[in-house]
Design an enzyme around this catalytic site. Sequence first.
Site, PDB file in Angstrom:
ATOM      1  N   ASP A 295      16.072  28.670 -27.208  1.00 20.28           N
ATOM      2  CA  ASP A 295      15.041  29.044 -26.391  1.00 20.28           C
ATOM      3  C   ASP A 295      15.199  28.317 -24.837  1.00 20.28           C
ATOM      4  O   ASP A 295      14.223  28.708 -24.302  1.00 20.28           O
ATOM      5  CB  ASP A 295      13.691  28.375 -26.987  1.00 20.28           C
ATOM      6  CG  ASP A 295      13.402  29.177 -28.317  1.00 20.28           C
ATOM      7  OD1 ASP A 295      13.697  30.326 -28.431  1.00 20.28           O
ATOM      8  OD2 ASP A 295      12.899  28.460 -29.284  1.00 20.28           O
TER       9      ASP A 295
ATOM     10  N   ASP B 173      12.357  25.263 -29.672  1.00 20.52           N
ATOM     11  CA  ASP B 173      13.171  24.384 -30.477  1.00 20.52           C
ATOM     12  C   ASP B 173      14.133  23.629 -29.042  1.00 20.52           C
ATOM     13  O   ASP B 173      14.832  22.818 -29.519  1.00 20.52           O
ATOM     14  CB  ASP B 173      13.897  24.867 -31.402  1.00 20.52           C
ATOM     15  CG  ASP B 173      14.851  26.022 -31.036  1.00 20.52           C
ATOM     16  OD1 ASP B 173      15.356  26.174 -29.840  1.00 20.52           O
ATOM     17  OD2 ASP B 173      15.465  26.543 -32.094  1.00 20.52           O
TER      18      ASP B 173
ATOM     19  N   ASP C 264       7.653  30.141 -29.996  1.00 20.14           N
ATOM     20  CA  ASP C 264       8.931  30.869 -30.849  1.00 20.14           C
ATOM     21  C   ASP C 264       8.213  30.570 -32.292  1.00 20.14           C
ATOM     22  O   ASP C 264       7.321  29.842 -32.674  1.00 20.14           O
ATOM     23  CB  ASP C 264       9.920  29.999 -30.441  1.00 20.14           C
ATOM     24  CG  ASP C 264      11.050  30.001 -31.607  1.00 20.14           C
ATOM     25  OD1 ASP C 264      11.581  31.102 -31.730  1.00 20.14           O
ATOM     26  OD2 ASP C 264      11.840  29.214 -32.162  1.00 20.14           O
TER      27      ASP C 264
ATOM     28  N   CYS D  74       0.645  -1.367  -0.073  1.00 27.14           N
ATOM     29  CA  CYS D  74      -0.004  -0.136   0.062  1.00 27.14           C
ATOM     30  C   CYS D  74       0.989   1.404   0.021  1.00 27.14           C
ATOM     31  O   CYS D  74       2.103   1.351  -0.098  1.00 27.14           O
ATOM     32  CB  CYS D  74      -0.971  -0.105   1.094  1.00 27.14           C
ATOM     33  SG  CYS D  74      -0.184   0.315   2.826  1.00 27.14           S
TER      34      CYS D  74
ATOM     35  N   CYS E 146       3.815   1.745   2.645  1.00 24.71           N
ATOM     36  CA  CYS E 146       5.220   1.191   2.004  1.00 24.71           C
ATOM     37  C   CYS E 146       5.786   2.158   1.316  1.00 24.71           C
ATOM     38  O   CYS E 146       7.183   2.082   1.423  1.00 24.71           O
ATOM     39  CB  CYS E 146       4.734   0.107   1.280  1.00 24.71           C
ATOM     40  SG  CYS E 146       3.976  -1.348   2.253  1.00 24.71           S
TER      41      CYS E 146
END
Length: 763
Positions: A659, A655, A456, A35, A38
């Site tokens: 950028d 790109d 861009d 669960c 853990c």
Amino acid sequence: MNDADKKLKYTDPKKKKFKLEKMETVTLPVRGMSCASCVLTIEKAVKNLPGVANVAVNFAAEKAVVEFDRKISSLETIKTTIKDVGYEVPEERAGETGITQTEWRRARRRLILAWAITAPVVVLMALEMVFKVMVPLADPLMVALGGLAVFLPGFATLKAGVNSVRHAAASMDVLIGMGTLTALATGVLRVFNLPFANYAGIAGMIMAFHLTGRFIEAQSKGRASEAIRRLIQLAARTARVRKDGMEQEIPVEQLQIGDLMIVRPGEKIPTDGEVVAGSSSVDESMATGESLPVAKKTGDPVIGATINQQGLLQVAATRIGKDTFLAQVIKLVEECQGSKIPIQEFADRVTARFVPVVILVAILTLLLWLFFFPALRPILAGVNSFLPWVDPNLGRLSAAVSAAVAVLVIACPCALGLATPTALMVGSGLGAERGILFRSGAAIQTLKEVRAIVFDKTGTITRGRPEVTQIVPAPGFTDAELLGYAAGLEAGSEHPLASAIVETARTSNIAVGMPENFAALSGLGISGAVRGKTVVVGNKSLFAQRGIGIAGLEERVAGLENDAQTAVLVGVDGRLAGILAIADKPKDDSVRALAELKAMGYHLVMLTGDNERTARAIGRQVGIDRIVANVLPGDKRVEVEKLQQELGLVAMIGDGINDAPALKQANVGIAIGTGTDIAIESSDVTLVRGNLSGIVTAIELSRATFRKIRQNLFWAFFYNVIAIPLAVAGLLHPLIAEIAMATSSINVITNSLRLKGEMGRKG
């Protein structure tokens, strides 16, 4: 810590924190989790290790993603720590992900054994409750069968529960162990004639239903993680290479960069490479989601695991092993699935306290029924008519034990633990299949919340390469003549515009040779001789200098320039031969994708280093009104920051190279991929196909995934909020409680899996 570690200097001696420098991220398989508790136990233990910067454990995928400094800590130390808190870290074989076939068969064996033992219990209970037949020695039989079911197929559950307690943790196994052992104890006490209802058979059935739920849960988790499994299985196993003039077949693992691979029609391309001979069409749908085959010729890159459909290709290997496109995709998807998203923090805080609180509630329930039985007993009698499993004839001790056991087995931290990671696994897997790679789960959550999207221009909205868009011959010249003279001269130039003209001529089957007397005229154009003719190609200043009039085409030149197209003038033997219009055209899907985003309510902004006139012309073509032009790459980050202050959360699409600062500044950085180049560190999301329609799909996927997460968390919380009080009130039989608990976990997983169908309907 070893001796080498002791020599390292602390940045904070009091807290014993190291300066982390040489960071590495690894993904480890972890087995034995039951669960979300853990998950928290493992994360807490590993985070306390020196040199560990971050750890995220995915309960659904059964993996731990750990970021650590190898100079301070080690992989073996991390593995040992996970094992020390009671969990397994098996060696992961190639092609395995999530639950393995061995584990699945083990879970099935436990399930079959549990029901084989419990089936006689069901018969005994039916004879007594339905047919009123009292079987001799029924109580000892119930104890024997219940004990076998709890201690044989259920031994792994009990062992895991003991491990949790031993390490001062609390998991679902602790609750199941306490519930079944308490129920089994009532049968033992009943055999010794003490006043208890015999729940020993119920203990066996609780364990059987628990193991059934775990088996179905395992199957469902396997389905949730099948995206990675399919990606792994896509990889080619062997490669046919040419060495010393001979072809030989070798395992892909033995490939070296530069090896010449022979790929016949219908075969997978073994690894990333470049075509050195031949032409064909390649099915790249596994990489980009694009259903149409892609034409490949000499010099073109190809992606490993894609399928050669036609023609014989000779491919030089350029990337192998973990550097290949497929390996990077798998790594990104695994890291995304192993990451935590902001909404999960609240669920983690609840889960951390869940099991201890449930144990406390079970103890209080036991005491409540023991001390206030006369006041509570009418509840049992009042609901018996419509809740047939409620027994109004139970004694004080039996009613108290029944309610306490029901509380223990009804509480479900599993559903809370599965709510987020299962939806994240399905969502990120669907994204990978569609060529959309999420680097983190946080990106999936944040993307749906952005208010503005910044683009861009070059290579994002446009194709990123100039193309001849119009051929306008002057009187006395044909299209072919105009293009032939221009291309013949431009063949001597390396300018990007020259490449566009030459490529157009060649695709039009116009022979292009090399010019004579070639000269580059700075700021004006070029001149030379083509097929015995004096040819000049350039701008209006060059033609004015040479005394070549452009009367009749002046308005056409101005119109082209206003539409963000470069007007290239061509002159032959002192006469105007015509105009070639060249532009970086918008991608085929840019207009449609941007219109969809605008309809979805987003603010669209173009951020470009181009001049204002060109930028606005492209903006008009694609439907973007807000333009920020003449921005240097280093200043784009500042512009994104301004937009964040004005509009709120911002996504930036670029790109991933020029950028990068802006992508980092944005709340979600989205990189346009280039086929094999997907390892763009500055982005949160990568669109492998490179088309803007990918951002529409990414946003839809983000919204759908997060909707599933919200639904899962709601039902997990709602289930526990409703179920636990009912169990405290004695209205849930322990067996009904266990069935409900198992069902809640399975429901969360199946709800996540429905995401596939919902996104499938959207295409």
